[in-house]
Design a protein around this motif. Structure first.
Motif, PDB file in Angstrom:
ATOM      1  N   GLN A 116       0.821  -1.099   0.038  1.00 43.72           N
ATOM      2  CA  GLN A 116      -0.134  -0.025   0.007  1.00 43.72           C
ATOM      3  C   GLN A 116       0.884   1.244   0.078  1.00 43.72           C
ATOM      4  O   GLN A 116       0.393   2.256  -0.792  1.00 43.72           O
ATOM      5  CB  GLN A 116      -0.840  -0.113   1.189  1.00 43.72           C
ATOM      6  N   GLN A 162       2.371   2.128  -3.245  1.00 38.86           N
ATOM      7  CA  GLN A 162       1.326   2.995  -4.189  1.00 38.86           C
ATOM      8  C   GLN A 162       1.538   4.243  -3.816  1.00 38.86           C
ATOM      9  O   GLN A 162       1.530   5.235  -4.847  1.00 38.86           O
ATOM     10  CB  GLN A 162      -0.041   2.305  -3.928  1.00 38.86           C
ATOM     11  N   LYS A 163       1.670   4.639  -2.857  1.00 43.55           N
ATOM     12  CA  LYS A 163       1.712   6.187  -2.223  1.00 43.55           C
ATOM     13  C   LYS A 163       2.935   6.895  -2.860  1.00 43.55           C
ATOM     14  O   LYS A 163       2.875   7.886  -3.290  1.00 43.55           O
ATOM     15  CB  LYS A 163       1.593   6.408  -0.711  1.00 43.55           C
ATOM     16  N   LEU A 194       2.669   7.482  -6.638  1.00 39.37           N
ATOM     17  CA  LEU A 194       2.117   8.678  -6.810  1.00 39.37           C
ATOM     18  C   LEU A 194       2.728   9.818  -6.458  1.00 39.37           C
ATOM     19  O   LEU A 194       2.542  10.969  -7.400  1.00 39.37           O
ATOM     20  CB  LEU A 194       0.668   8.700  -6.032  1.00 39.37           C
ATOM     21  N   ALA A 247       1.638  -2.523  -8.336  1.00 37.91           N
ATOM     22  CA  ALA A 247       1.048  -1.316  -7.915  1.00 37.91           C
ATOM     23  C   ALA A 247       0.492  -0.653  -8.885  1.00 37.91           C
ATOM     24  O   ALA A 247      -0.678   0.339  -8.503  1.00 37.91           O
ATOM     25  CB  ALA A 247       2.458  -0.339  -7.067  1.00 37.91           C
ATOM     26  N   THR A 289      -2.919  -1.663  -9.855  1.00 41.84           N
ATOM     27  CA  THR A 289      -3.839  -1.306  -8.625  1.00 41.84           C
ATOM     28  C   THR A 289      -4.240   0.111  -8.904  1.00 41.84           C
ATOM     29  O   THR A 289      -5.499   0.658  -8.711  1.00 41.84           O
ATOM     30  CB  THR A 289      -3.275  -1.715  -7.379  1.00 41.84           C
ATOM     31  N   LEU A 290      -3.385   1.087  -9.133  1.00 40.69           N
ATOM     32  CA  LEU A 290      -3.703   2.209  -9.514  1.00 40.69           C
ATOM     33  C   LEU A 290      -4.021   2.641 -10.655  1.00 40.69           C
ATOM     34  O   LEU A 290      -4.263   4.047 -11.087  1.00 40.69           O
ATOM     35  CB  LEU A 290      -2.304   3.222  -9.302  1.00 40.69           C
ATOM     36  N   ASN A 338      -6.484   5.669 -11.881  1.00 42.73           N
ATOM     37  CA  ASN A 338      -6.322   6.868 -11.356  1.00 42.73           C
ATOM     38  C   ASN A 338      -4.944   7.438 -12.007  1.00 42.73           C
ATOM     39  O   ASN A 338      -4.602   8.538 -11.799  1.00 42.73           O
ATOM     40  CB  ASN A 338      -5.971   6.866 -10.011  1.00 42.73           C
ATOM     41  N   LEU A 339      -4.621   6.782 -13.189  1.00 37.95           N
ATOM     42  CA  LEU A 339      -3.386   7.272 -13.885  1.00 37.95           C
ATOM     43  C   LEU A 339      -3.658   7.455 -15.363  1.00 37.95           C
ATOM     44  O   LEU A 339      -4.511   6.739 -15.957  1.00 37.95           O
ATOM     45  CB  LEU A 339      -2.374   6.079 -13.531  1.00 37.95           C
ATOM     46  N   VAL A 359       0.350  11.025 -13.398  1.00 36.44           N
ATOM     47  CA  VAL A 359      -0.984  11.554 -12.689  1.00 36.44           C
ATOM     48  C   VAL A 359      -1.615  12.569 -13.373  1.00 36.44           C
ATOM     49  O   VAL A 359      -0.893  13.233 -14.168  1.00 36.44           O
ATOM     50  CB  VAL A 359      -0.397  11.993 -10.952  1.00 36.44           C
TER      51      VAL A 359
END
Length: 381
Positions: free
Chosen positions: A198, A201-202, A205, A233, A236-237, A240-241, A255
């Protein structure tokens, strides 16, 4: 959407505050650029000098002292200065790499310290690190816990893996050659694969916001994590990308809404710090370093010389001299560029005067190994 190499270069410069000096506080600037490589104590200061208008180094001193900006072993298993709010996630994200290299690495295992020993010792170590302590103090403590004097490699492995911050010690750049360490006020969760995934992932970003667009290989290089972890990762993202195409057809991620200036955007000359993060944040270093110059500025032992950027790309190196800044250009530069570099040299000389006029002196031996090139002394006044 396909991007050109020049567009990628300008994206990096914009996000790294290198198209113009911005009016920002130190904490916000460090947050914006994600991480400042910090194994040389002066480099975070010079990095911010390049990026901020009217940068006051005392503001970074205060940020380090108050732990608003922290220095610790993080990405690429090397020292970085990061915003305190990012520290926990960044540490958790790179823990598998830190653990493999520093607890399972041959130097640590040769010391007689096992992974099980390290895991058992960490809670007590962090309790002992409630205030800044020196390496001899930690080694003495470790010897008491193990019952025998530890080999130096034991503390070496523990201090890189454990959530320890470098505590400010001495001028001129907050950290001296004999570091002290203190436990991080915000403790990362250790050895938890779910938390680490997790947090990766942060980190991704944040990385894309400060260095993107970028590929799987770029992210893996920046953080020194396995590409498989990065792919998982990014999958999963994915919603949002943005997905883009690089100049060689490679898949890039970004992003939404992050700046991507036109390739014709002007980029002013800059005298960059040693190990500036922009030079090391990608698998494809040609984003800022022309391939013919890579071995000139990144030396065989990993030293990354202080470089000059011209039109957004590395064009040579610099070092302080008795009367100003000595600049060595690897190719011909027009008179207008030399005038702009001279203005930067005057600013840099003034900036260094009250701290360390001959910063990076210990690395001067590399200049004897550079090929013949165009060298000028740019006066400091």
């Amino acid at each position: 959407m396909k991007l050109t190499a020049q567009e990628l270069n300008r994206s990096t410069l914009a996000r790294q505050l290198l198209l113009r000096r911005e009016t920002l506080g130190v904490g916000e600037a460090v947050r914006r650029v994600v991480a400042l490589q910090a194994q040389q104590a002066a480099s975070p200061y010079l990095a911010l000098w390049n990026r901020l208008a009217d940068f006051d180094p005392a503001e970074l001193d205060a940020a380090f002292t108050g732990h608003a900006v922290v220095k610790s072993t993080l990405m690429r298993i090397t020292l970085h200065a990061v915003h305190a709010d990012d520290y926990r996630a960044f540490h958790e994200a790179v823990q598998p790499s830190l653990r493999a290299a520093r607890l399972n690495g041959r130097f640590t295992t040769a010391s007689g310290l096992t992974v099980e020993d390290a895991d058992a010792l960490l809670p007590e170590l962090l309790a002992f690190a409630d205030r800044p302590r020196t390496t001899p103090e930690y080694e003495a403590w470790l010897g008491q816990r193990l019952g025998v004097p530890p080999k130096p490699e034991a503390w070496w492995g523990l201090r890189h893996y454990a959530p320890l911050l470098h505590a400010p010690t001495t001028p001129p750049w907050s950290f001296g050659h004999r570091p002290s360490y203190v436990a991080a006020p915000t403790r990362p969760v250790l050895a938890n694969p779910e938390v680490s995934a997790q947090s990766l992932q942060k980190l991704i970003l944040r990385y894309l916001g400060g260095f993107g667009p970028a590929s799987v290989a770029d992210v893996a290089q920046f953080a020194l994590v396995q590409r498989g972890r990065v792919r998982n990762a990014l999958q999963t993202l994915a919603e949002n990308l943005e997905r883009l195409e690089g100049p060689g057809g490679e898949e890039l991620f970004d992003v939404p809404g992050a700046p991507r200036p036109d390739e014709g955007t002007q980029a002013p000359p800059r005298l960059m710090a040693m190990w500036d993060s922009t030079l090391l944040a990608y698998s494809d270093r040609s984003r800022l370093i022309p391939p013919d110059y890579r071995k000139l500025v990144i030396r065989v032992n990993g030293d990354v010389l202080p470089t000059l950027l011209v039109n957004g790309y590395v064009a040579g190196v610099w070092r302080p001299a008795q009367e100003g800044i000595e600049v060595t250009a690897f190719h011909h530069l027009p008179d207008e560029t030399w005038e702009q570099l001279a203005a930067e040299a005057r600013l840099l000389t003034a900036f260094l005067a009250d701290r360390e006029p001959h910063v990076y002196r210990r690395y001067a031996h590399w200049w004897r190994k550079l090929p013949s090139a165009q060298t000028r002394l740019l006066p400091g006044k």
